[in-house]
Design a protein around this motif. Structure first.
Motif, short mmCIF file in Angstrom:
data_model
loop_
_atom_site.label_atom_id
_atom_site.label_comp_id
_atom_site.label_asym_id
_atom_site.label_seq_id
_atom_site.Cartn_x
_atom_site.Cartn_y
_atom_site.Cartn_z
N ASN A 45 0.85 -1.18 0.00
CA ASN A 45 0.00 0.00 0.00
C ASN A 45 0.89 1.23 0.00
OD1 ASN A 45 -1.90 -1.97 0.41
ND2 ASN A 45 -2.51 -1.29 2.44
N THR A 46 0.67 2.13 -0.94
CA THR A 46 1.48 3.35 -1.06
C THR A 46 0.58 4.57 -0.97
OG1 THR A 46 3.06 2.20 -2.50
CG2 THR A 46 3.14 4.60 -2.46
N THR A 47 0.83 5.43 0.00
CA THR A 47 0.06 6.67 0.13
C THR A 47 0.48 7.65 -0.96
OG1 THR A 47 -0.12 6.35 2.51
CG2 THR A 47 -0.56 8.55 1.67
N THR A 48 -0.51 8.24 -1.64
CA THR A 48 -0.23 9.14 -2.75
C THR A 48 -1.09 10.40 -2.64
OG1 THR A 48 -1.94 8.19 -4.19
CG2 THR A 48 0.24 7.16 -4.23
N GLY A 51 -1.44 12.24 0.62
CA GLY A 51 -2.13 11.51 1.68
C GLY A 51 -3.61 11.30 1.45
N THR A 52 -4.12 11.70 0.27
CA THR A 52 -5.55 11.58 0.01
C THR A 52 -5.93 10.28 -0.69
OG1 THR A 52 -5.36 12.75 -2.11
CG2 THR A 52 -5.80 14.07 -0.13
N ASP A 53 -4.93 9.52 -1.12
CA ASP A 53 -5.24 8.26 -1.79
C ASP A 53 -4.22 7.20 -1.37
OD1 ASP A 53 -6.58 6.48 -3.42
OD2 ASP A 53 -5.81 7.27 -5.31
N VAL A 54 -4.59 5.95 -1.58
CA VAL A 54 -3.70 4.82 -1.34
C VAL A 54 -3.72 3.94 -2.57
CG1 VAL A 54 -3.33 2.71 -0.01
CG2 VAL A 54 -3.94 4.83 1.17
N HIS A 55 -2.56 3.64 -3.12
CA HIS A 55 -2.43 2.72 -4.24
C HIS A 55 -2.04 1.35 -3.71
CE1 HIS A 55 -1.72 6.00 -7.54
NE2 HIS A 55 -2.91 6.07 -6.98
N SER A 90 -6.58 2.33 -7.10
CA SER A 90 -6.71 3.65 -6.46
C SER A 90 -7.80 3.53 -5.41
CB SER A 90 -7.07 4.71 -7.51
OG SER A 90 -7.22 5.97 -6.91
#
Length: 288
Positions: A45-48, A51-55, A90
């Motif tokens: 899980n990568t915060t993008t 900080g409003t989304d996680v891939h 996303s």
């Protein structure tokens, strides 16, 4: 805040991950059908986007998370499929945020974390076969749960829009995996479909009205709502819309001039594109 009926968790063997969500592994084993000889590494899980989304990627254990709209189940549920090119998901922008909006409309939401990245081609399998298995299974699980929904729709963004279209056209008639339990006797056909900037629907570029062979609609294709922009590099909803109307499928499409691809819920009040959630809300009232 939405709530979860614990009866559903008990009936389906689910485990609550947080007070307002229930997560279920959609297959009873940790190795999903077709993945016996495939390994994609540990899930990450990568915060993008500040900080409003996680891939999320390297998904090998697909899950279905129920976000219920109120203390009592709604009569309608929607399975939401995030996009990400069949490489990542996303998960907040095109998943959790969408479930929150559907809950505001008093619609229960199932968020599908389907398998990515795409598996290697298998002989006799359609393109994106692993995610298609996952949505087929999820449609049956949603229909067979204790909430007894009158209608279960499907909604997808970008690659998730392709997956939604696939299961709404050629992908619902026959399960790609051996039946597991009674839920696999339920129909995998959505009662309605929502396509938000769908990708990969046209094989010859964004200006064609031809559609890919796995998403050719027919008279059994459910009613469809779609949103896309003229400057979207995919612009594949237009071809699908034309093909739906040619076979008598009720279809509503909103084509905006600008906005590109990947805008999610869209939060610019000055941009007409950001009216699409309200237009969807009006359309949904005709389906539920």
């Amino acid at each position: 805040m939405p709530h979860i009926v614990l009866l559903l968790a008990s009936a389906l063997g689910l485990s609550a991950a947080q007070p307002d969500a229930v997560i279920q592994n959609i297959y009873p084993t940790t190795i999903a059908p077709g993945d016996e000889d495939f390994s994609c590494g540990p899930e990450t899980n990568t915060t993008t986007d500040g900080g409003t989304d996680v891939h999320i990627t390297n998904v090998s254990v697909p899950t279905l998370t129920l976000q219920q709209a109120g203390d009592s189940p709604s009569s309608t549920a929607v399975i939401v499929m995030p996009g990400g090119g069949y490489e990542i998901l996303s998960y907040i922008k095109e998943g959790e945020a969408i479930c929150e909006y559907l809950n505001e409309l008093e619609i229960d939401c199932f968020l599908l974390k389907y398998r990515v990245p795409a598996r290697p081609d298998e002989e006799g399998m359609p393109w994106s076969w692993a995610p298609l298995m996952d949505i087929q299974r999820s449609m049956g699980l949603a229909r067979s749960n204790a909430n007894n929904y009158k209608k279960v729709g499907a909604m997808g963004f970008s690659a998730g829009g392709h997956l939604t279209t696939h299961v709404s056209t050629t992908g619902w008639q026959e399960r790609l995996y051996a039946p597991i339990d009674g839920s696999d006797k339920e129909s995998a056909r959505p009662d309605f479909s929502v396509l938000i900037y769908p990708a990969y629907l046209t094989p010859d570029g964004p200006t064609t009205t031809n559609v890919a062979e796995e998403v050719v609609p027919d008279k059994d294709t459910p009613p469809t709502f779609s949103v896309q922009t003229q400057d979207d590099g995919f612009l594949s909803a237009l071809g699908f819309y034309v093909n739906c109307t040619s076979v008598g499928v009720p279809a509503e499409m909103h084509l905006f001039a600008e906005g590109g691809h990947g805008y999610g819920m869209c939060d610019d009040d000055s941009n007409a594109l950001c009216e699409w959630p309200e237009r969807l809300a009006s359309w949904l009232q005709t389906q539920i």
